[in-house]
Motif scaffolding. Structure first.
Motif, short mmCIF file in Angstrom:
data_model
loop_
_atom_site.label_atom_id
_atom_site.label_comp_id
_atom_site.label_asym_id
_atom_site.label_seq_id
_atom_site.Cartn_x
_atom_site.Cartn_y
_atom_site.Cartn_z
N ILE A 25 -6.80 0.83 -11.01
CA ILE A 25 -6.80 -0.10 -10.61
C ILE A 25 -8.52 -0.65 -10.73
O ILE A 25 -8.55 -1.82 -11.16
CB ILE A 25 -6.18 -0.44 -8.93
N ALA A 26 -9.32 -0.53 -9.87
CA ALA A 26 -10.66 -0.62 -10.21
C ALA A 26 -11.36 -0.29 -11.39
O ALA A 26 -12.52 -1.84 -11.93
CB ALA A 26 -11.34 0.37 -9.66
N TYR A 27 -10.93 0.14 -12.70
CA TYR A 27 -11.46 0.34 -14.29
C TYR A 27 -10.93 -1.32 -14.05
O TYR A 27 -12.02 -1.74 -15.04
CB TYR A 27 -10.98 1.35 -14.55
N GLY A 28 -9.52 -1.51 -13.97
CA GLY A 28 -9.46 -2.43 -15.16
C GLY A 28 -9.99 -3.97 -14.63
O GLY A 28 -10.20 -4.22 -15.14
N ALA A 29 -10.03 -3.81 -12.80
CA ALA A 29 -10.81 -5.16 -12.51
C ALA A 29 -12.00 -5.48 -12.75
O ALA A 29 -12.40 -6.61 -13.03
CB ALA A 29 -11.06 -5.00 -10.57
N VAL A 30 -12.88 -4.17 -13.52
CA VAL A 30 -14.50 -4.33 -13.48
C VAL A 30 -15.00 -4.61 -14.71
O VAL A 30 -15.61 -5.18 -15.28
CB VAL A 30 -15.31 -3.05 -13.04
N THR A 31 -13.82 -3.99 -15.60
CA THR A 31 -14.37 -4.15 -16.86
C THR A 31 -13.41 -4.56 -18.12
O THR A 31 -13.86 -5.70 -19.13
CB THR A 31 -13.61 -2.64 -17.97
N GLN A 32 -12.08 -5.25 -17.04
CA GLN A 32 -11.23 -5.34 -18.07
C GLN A 32 -10.42 -7.01 -16.98
O GLN A 32 -10.06 -7.89 -17.46
CB GLN A 32 -9.64 -5.41 -18.15
#
Ligand code: CUA
Length: 159
Positions: A25-32
């Motif tokens: 979730i954190a990765y998607g929020a930050v990068t996408q």
């Protein structure tokens, strides 16, 4: 304290899964820039009817050829109650409420958002299958919540 090795293994497994899910979730929020569709912009609920971002209501073609659909939710209807969009094109929905929290779910698709007074909800999708879709309010909004619905018509793509 003694913990059974089997139980200990599963404690670790579930801890690793939780960390993995949160990291996803954190990765998607930050990068996408993934985020819930319901709090994209703020708007004064009293100004929604006259706001340029909701004038005119309904289907608008954008300069880049994509479609924008502007919908106002209020007790107990959606304006416009009937929306027609072409299949296979990018469609961006922009919604706001003038009174209480409503829902906007296009049944049979993954299009679904809360519609909050004070905020503009926005999501983009592509409808591949032509046909008629039911749109329902899925947040309890008052005595006539159950009659709050609209219709989406997806027309076959031009060939
Ligand atoms: Cu609007 Cu329930």
């Amino acid at each position: 304290m003694r913990v059974d090795p089997y139980e200990r293994a599963w404690m670790w497994a579930s801890a690793v899964m939780i960390v993995a899910f949160v990291a996803t979730i954190a990765y998607g929020a930050v990068t996408q820039s993934y985020h819930p569709p319901s709090h994209v912009e703020t708007i004064d609920p009293k100004q929604v009817w006259s706001s340029p971002s909701f004038q005119p209501l309904g289907v608008v073609e954008r300069a880049d050829g994509s479609i924008e659909v502007r919908v106002i939710a209020h007790m107990f209807a959606f304006q416009k109650p009937e929306i027609e969009v072409p299949a296979g094109r990018r469609v961006t929905f922009r919604l706001s409420s003038v009174d209480v929290i409503h829902g906007f779910q296009i049944v049979g698709t993954n299009a679904n958002t809360m519609v909050m007074p004070g905020y503009v909800s926005e999501f983009t999708t592509v409808f591949e299958k032509p046909g008629e879709y039911l749109i329902v309010c899925n947040e309890y909004c008052g005595l006539s919540h159950h009659v709050m619905h609209a219709k989406l018509i997806v027309t076959p793509r031009a060939r």
